[in-house]
Scaffold this active site. Structure first.
Site, mmCIF file in Angstrom:
data_model
loop_
_atom_site.group_PDB
_atom_site.id
_atom_site.type_symbol
_atom_site.label_atom_id
_atom_site.label_comp_id
_atom_site.label_asym_id
_atom_site.label_seq_id
_atom_site.Cartn_x
_atom_site.Cartn_y
_atom_site.Cartn_z
ATOM 1 N N LYS A 173 2.112 -5.350 5.694
ATOM 2 C CA LYS A 173 1.749 -5.851 4.242
ATOM 3 C C LYS A 173 1.692 -4.753 3.234
ATOM 4 C CE LYS A 173 -1.877 -6.104 1.603
ATOM 5 N NZ LYS A 173 -1.271 -6.358 0.338
ATOM 6 N N GLY A 226 -5.621 3.536 1.852
ATOM 7 C CA GLY A 226 -6.112 2.885 0.800
ATOM 8 C C GLY A 226 -7.321 3.392 0.350
ATOM 9 N N SER A 227 -8.084 2.670 -0.634
ATOM 10 C CA SER A 227 -9.477 3.045 -1.130
ATOM 11 C C SER A 227 -10.433 3.187 -0.205
ATOM 12 C CB SER A 227 -9.569 2.386 -2.403
ATOM 13 O OG SER A 227 -9.786 0.946 -2.071
ATOM 14 N N GLY A 231 -11.269 0.132 2.451
ATOM 15 C CA GLY A 231 -11.226 0.731 3.838
ATOM 16 C C GLY A 231 -12.841 0.350 4.609
ATOM 17 N N GLU A 248 -7.281 5.608 6.415
ATOM 18 C CA GLU A 248 -6.876 7.027 5.539
ATOM 19 C C GLU A 248 -7.211 6.557 4.163
ATOM 20 O OE1 GLU A 248 -6.661 9.839 6.062
ATOM 21 O OE2 GLU A 248 -5.836 9.678 8.238
ATOM 22 N N CYS A 282 -3.716 11.120 -2.698
ATOM 23 C CA CYS A 282 -4.915 11.294 -2.010
ATOM 24 C C CYS A 282 -5.132 12.837 -1.696
ATOM 25 C CB CYS A 282 -4.901 10.376 -0.619
ATOM 26 S SG CYS A 282 -3.317 11.112 0.208
ATOM 27 N N GLN A 329 -5.172 1.222 -13.733
ATOM 28 C CA GLN A 329 -5.536 2.578 -13.215
ATOM 29 C C GLN A 329 -5.755 3.329 -14.513
ATOM 30 O OE1 GLN A 329 -6.239 3.914 -10.045
ATOM 31 N NE2 GLN A 329 -6.701 5.812 -11.216
ATOM 32 N N GLU A 381 -13.502 9.662 -6.673
ATOM 33 C CA GLU A 381 -12.156 9.940 -6.805
ATOM 34 C C GLU A 381 -11.705 9.029 -8.143
ATOM 35 O OE1 GLU A 381 -9.343 7.429 -4.204
ATOM 36 O OE2 GLU A 381 -8.515 9.595 -3.597
#
Ligand code: NAD
Length: 479
Positions: A173, A226-227, A231, A248, A282, A329, A381
């Site tokens: 996905k 992802g974020s 996660g 990750e 990242c 974003q 972040e």
């Protein structure tokens, strides 16, 4: 042109329950294509297909797997310019960055083509005379692969290639913002002759398709990038049913610049790490931790360089920085620039929305100075072209500030001191450490991943990828 792009489930291209438009962030009037969105039932059909296909694929010849992965790699390399253009158009990184990412994806597939032939076990003497002990690796089973928008083809490649290499079946996905590169990669995998059910593409929302891929008991493992928020939410559900997990997530990567640093190297590393790919990496350097002795010279030099960076259409020749990926974003980036200023940092450069010939999400790269490590803008972040300069008195303080973070993905140091470079490599609490290099930019044949809040589970890439995508068996034989 509004091409319709379907899911690939159980060996067939199938339509979705709805279609979603893929929009170019450099020119929001440009619709790249329409991509299917699945519901939960379609995701479950894909999982069932993967489950059915697993026994045969797990037992397939490693030569066949090697050939297939190599063919996918070759096809990516041959089509690098066309696919790089698609990638830059849908994600907003520059054309050279887009082409480079497609090349990387091709190299990864070819690497794992070779790895399929190199999966060796071990034969170990038993402590009991007359008994043989063998340690072998077997495929994990059905794996869900869930990816973010910022590397639309490289991250899918570095998960799908090892998954297939080691005999697993895949339900993939991609991020709903960038389905184009993922769809093109999937078509290449299909054309290379992947058997029915071994690889499935299901596009759509995380809360629907992603959730099915995490919670379905027929899925043995989930590899997610992802974020942090996603996660954590996903991990709780996966652990509740004891699925194997590889996450990750975010970063707040420090680049330490010591007083003895070569100034041009420091500026190059900082500009590349903080702003290239619009800062949407990242591994981006978002905290520039600078010694007091070089601080003013560094700030003057980097401000001059940042001022010369050309922010424009990702596909235009000469663009250094493309647009931010979407409106949400962009809003997040602007909010954090405001947070930094309210907390006491100075905006030394950029931070304003830019108008270009076509309407897109353009942001002037922002440099915050006089920042402290306690500010929210230094701790959370941001994921945009925003960097903060934090002044420190010496190496010891620089190291302490670099490690004072919830994250631990990448960390860099610019110095001419072998002693400090060596110490930093040992004492940094990051998974990847760079000396006189940007915090972003890695090789594909060595492990990739972080510590602390950045990562969970085994490393990705290179030979280390087998830790997640295989399970170990220890067999004892009395001949
Ligand atoms: P995101 O967490 O919003 O989405 C990632 C993926 O998860 C998408 O495919 C999304 O649809 C899916 N998802 C969302 N909700 C879900 C749910 N409830 N269940 C299952 N899946 C769900 O992240 P993003 O905005 O696409 O990507 C940016 C983030 O990715 C940043 O935090 C960045 O640091 C991180 N990232 C990390 C690395 C790394 O290797 N550490 C690499 C690239 C990006």
């Amino acid at each position: 042109m509004n091409d319709l792009h379907h899911h690939y489930i159980a060996g067939e291209w199938v339509g979705g329950v709805e279609m979603s438009k893929n929009i170019n962030p450099s020119d929001v009037s440009d619709v790249i294509g329409e991509y299917a969105h699945a519901d939960r039932a379609q995701a479950e059909t894909a999982i069932a297909a993967a489950r059915n296909a697993f026994p045969a694929w797990a037992a397939s010849s490693v030569q066949d797997r090697a050939n297939l992965l190599d063919a996918v790699g070759n096809a990516l390399l041959v089509r690098k310019d066309e696919l790089g253009r698609l990638l830059a158009r849908e994600e907003g990184k520059t054309l050279p960055e887009g082409v480079g990412e497609v090349v990387r994806a091709g190299q990864i597939f070819k690497f794992f083509g070779g790895e399929a032939l190199r999966l060796a076990g071990e034969k170990i003497p038993s402590v009991r005379p007359g008994i043989d002990v063998e340690v072998t690796r077997e495929p994990l089973g059905v794996v869900s692969i869930i990816t973010p928008w910022n590397f639309p083809i490289a991250i899918p490649a570095w998960k799908i290639a090892p998954a297939l290499c080691y005999g697993n079946c895949v339900v993939f996905k991609p991020a709903d913002l960038v389905p184009g590169s993922a769809w093109a990669l999937s078509e290449i995998i299909v054309k290379a002759g992947i058997p029915s059910g071994v690889f499935n593409l299901v596009m759509g929302r995380g809360s629907v398709v992603g959730d099915a891929l995490v919670t379905d008991r027929r899925v043995d493992g989930i590899s997610f990038t992802g974020s942090v928020a996603t996660g954590h939410a996903l991990a709780a559900k996966a652990i509740a049913r004891m699925a194997k997990l590889q996450l990750e997530m975010g970063g707040k990567n420090p680049l330490v610049i010591l007083d003895d640093a070569d100034l041009p190297t420091a500026v190059n590393c900082a500009v590349n790490g903080a702003y290239f790919s619009t800062g949407q990496r990242c591994t981006a350097s978002s905290r520039l931790i600078v010694g007091a002795g070089i601080h003013d010279r560094f700030v003057t030099a980097i401000t001059e360089r940042v001022g010369k960076l050309k922010v424009d259409d990702a596909l235009a020749a000469g663009t250094d920085i493309g647009p931010v990926v979407d409106e949400n974003q962009l809003k997040q980036d602007l909010d954090y620039i405001g947070v930094g200023q309210r907390e006491g940092a100075s905006l030394a450069w950029g931070g304003e929305v830019l108008q270009r010939e076509k309407k897109g999400h353009y942001l002037a790269p922002a440099l915050l100075t006089e920042a402290t490590n306690a500010m929210r803008s230094s701790r959370e972040e941001i994921f945009g072209p925003v960097a903060s300069v934090i002044r420190v008195k010496d190496y010891d303080e620089a190291l302490a500030v670099a490690n004072d973070t919830d994250f631990g993905l990448s960390a860099g140091i610019v110095t001419t001191s072998l002693r400090h470079a060596s110490h930093f490599k040992r004492a940094s609490q990051a998974g990847m450490v760079m000396v006189n290099l940007p915090t972003a930019g890695v090789d594909y044949h060595v492990p990739f991943g972080g510590r602390k809040g950045s990562s969970y589970g085994p490393r990705e890439q290179g030979r280390y990828a087998r830790e997640f995508f295989t399970v170990v068996k220890t067999a004892y034989t009395l001949p």
